[in-house]
Design a protein around this motif. Structure first.
Motif, short mmCIF file in Angstrom:
data_model
loop_
_atom_site.label_atom_id
_atom_site.label_comp_id
_atom_site.label_asym_id
_atom_site.label_seq_id
_atom_site.Cartn_x
_atom_site.Cartn_y
_atom_site.Cartn_z
N SER A 5 82.77 -22.98 -20.69
CA SER A 5 82.95 -21.60 -21.16
C SER A 5 81.90 -21.25 -22.23
CB SER A 5 84.36 -21.38 -21.69
OG SER A 5 84.62 -22.22 -22.80
N GLU A 6 81.47 -22.25 -22.98
CA GLU A 6 80.44 -21.99 -23.98
C GLU A 6 79.10 -21.67 -23.31
OE1 GLU A 6 78.67 -24.19 -27.91
OE2 GLU A 6 80.71 -24.67 -27.25
N TYR A 7 78.78 -22.37 -22.24
CA TYR A 7 77.55 -22.07 -21.50
C TYR A 7 77.61 -20.67 -20.88
CZ TYR A 7 76.25 -26.96 -21.91
OH TYR A 7 75.91 -28.19 -22.40
N GLU A 8 78.79 -20.32 -20.36
CA GLU A 8 78.97 -19.00 -19.76
C GLU A 8 78.86 -17.91 -20.82
OE1 GLU A 8 78.98 -18.53 -16.47
OE2 GLU A 8 78.80 -20.70 -16.33
N ALA A 9 79.41 -18.15 -22.00
CA ALA A 9 79.33 -17.17 -23.08
C ALA A 9 77.88 -16.96 -23.51
CB ALA A 9 80.18 -17.62 -24.26
N ARG A 10 77.13 -18.05 -23.59
CA ARG A 10 75.71 -17.93 -23.95
C ARG A 10 74.96 -17.14 -22.89
NH1 ARG A 10 74.31 -24.14 -25.57
NH2 ARG A 10 75.75 -24.31 -27.32
N LEU A 11 75.27 -17.40 -21.63
CA LEU A 11 74.62 -16.67 -20.54
C LEU A 11 74.98 -15.19 -20.60
CD1 LEU A 11 72.90 -16.52 -17.99
CD2 LEU A 11 74.93 -17.23 -16.68
N ASP A 12 76.24 -14.89 -20.81
CA ASP A 12 76.68 -13.49 -20.90
C ASP A 12 75.94 -12.76 -22.03
OD1 ASP A 12 78.41 -13.84 -18.77
OD2 ASP A 12 80.19 -14.07 -20.04
N GLU A 13 75.80 -13.41 -23.17
CA GLU A 13 75.10 -12.81 -24.30
C GLU A 13 73.62 -12.60 -23.98
OE1 GLU A 13 74.49 -11.11 -28.05
OE2 GLU A 13 76.30 -11.43 -26.88
N ALA A 14 73.00 -13.59 -23.33
CA ALA A 14 71.59 -13.48 -22.96
C ALA A 14 71.38 -12.34 -21.96
CB ALA A 14 71.08 -14.80 -22.38
N ILE A 15 72.29 -12.18 -21.02
CA ILE A 15 72.20 -11.08 -20.05
C ILE A 15 72.30 -9.74 -20.77
CG2 ILE A 15 73.42 -9.92 -18.15
CD1 ILE A 15 74.16 -12.76 -17.13
N VAL A 49 70.35 -19.37 -18.33
CA VAL A 49 70.67 -19.52 -16.90
C VAL A 49 70.61 -21.00 -16.52
CG1 VAL A 49 69.84 -19.08 -14.56
CG2 VAL A 49 69.91 -17.22 -16.21
N TYR A 50 69.54 -21.67 -16.92
CA TYR A 50 69.39 -23.08 -16.60
C TYR A 50 70.54 -23.91 -17.19
CZ TYR A 50 67.59 -27.80 -16.37
OH TYR A 50 67.47 -29.13 -16.12
N GLU A 51 70.87 -23.67 -18.46
CA GLU A 51 71.94 -24.42 -19.10
C GLU A 51 73.29 -24.13 -18.44
OE1 GLU A 51 71.59 -23.39 -23.21
OE2 GLU A 51 69.92 -24.77 -23.53
N SER A 52 73.51 -22.90 -18.03
CA SER A 52 74.75 -22.54 -17.35
C SER A 52 74.86 -23.25 -16.01
CB SER A 52 74.81 -21.03 -17.15
OG SER A 52 75.92 -20.68 -16.36
N MET A 53 73.75 -23.34 -15.32
CA MET A 53 73.75 -24.00 -14.00
C MET A 53 73.87 -25.52 -14.13
SD MET A 53 70.89 -21.69 -12.08
CE MET A 53 70.93 -22.59 -10.56
N SER A 54 73.22 -26.09 -15.12
CA SER A 54 73.20 -27.54 -15.26
C SER A 54 74.32 -28.07 -16.15
CB SER A 54 71.85 -28.01 -15.80
OG SER A 54 71.68 -27.57 -17.14
N LYS A 55 75.02 -27.19 -16.85
CA LYS A 55 76.09 -27.56 -17.77
C LYS A 55 75.62 -28.58 -18.80
CE LYS A 55 78.92 -25.04 -15.36
NZ LYS A 55 78.42 -23.71 -15.25
N GLY A 56 74.37 -28.45 -19.23
CA GLY A 56 73.83 -29.31 -20.26
C GLY A 56 73.24 -30.62 -19.78
N GLU A 57 73.39 -30.91 -18.50
CA GLU A 57 72.85 -32.14 -17.93
C GLU A 57 71.39 -31.92 -17.54
OE1 GLU A 57 74.60 -35.04 -17.70
OE2 GLU A 57 76.22 -33.98 -18.70
N THR A 58 70.62 -32.98 -17.57
CA THR A 58 69.25 -32.92 -17.11
C THR A 58 69.25 -33.16 -15.61
OG1 THR A 58 68.52 -33.85 -19.19
CG2 THR A 58 66.95 -33.89 -17.40
N GLY A 59 68.50 -32.35 -14.88
CA GLY A 59 68.41 -32.57 -13.44
C GLY A 59 69.15 -31.53 -12.64
#
Length: 63
Positions: A5-15, A49-59
């Motif tokens: 939810s934190e990644y989604e909130a960051r994405l929503d704010e960036a949008i 967007v990248y962080e939301s898709m990867s959920k903080g994981e690399t790759g």
């Protein structure tokens, strides 16, 4: 590590910020904006967007 939810909130704010910028410059896409290359707002959006898709994981991405 932040939860999903934190990644989604960051994405929503960036949008929101990106859309406000596009309205300010009267463009429908960053690609037609003269400030596209090197734009910090666009860079933050892409990172969110990248962080939301990867959920903080690399790759890979979690779809």
């Amino acid at each position: 590590m932040p939860d999903n939810s934190e990644y989604e909130a960051r994405l929503d704010e960036a949008i929101k910020i990106l859309q406000e910028c596009q309205q300010e410059y009267d463009v429908i896409s960053c690609y037609v904006c003269e400030k596209c290359i090197g734009c910090e707002i666009r860079a933050k959006y892409i990172r969110a967007v990248y962080e939301s898709m990867s959920k903080g994981e690399t790759g890979g991405f979690d779809f």
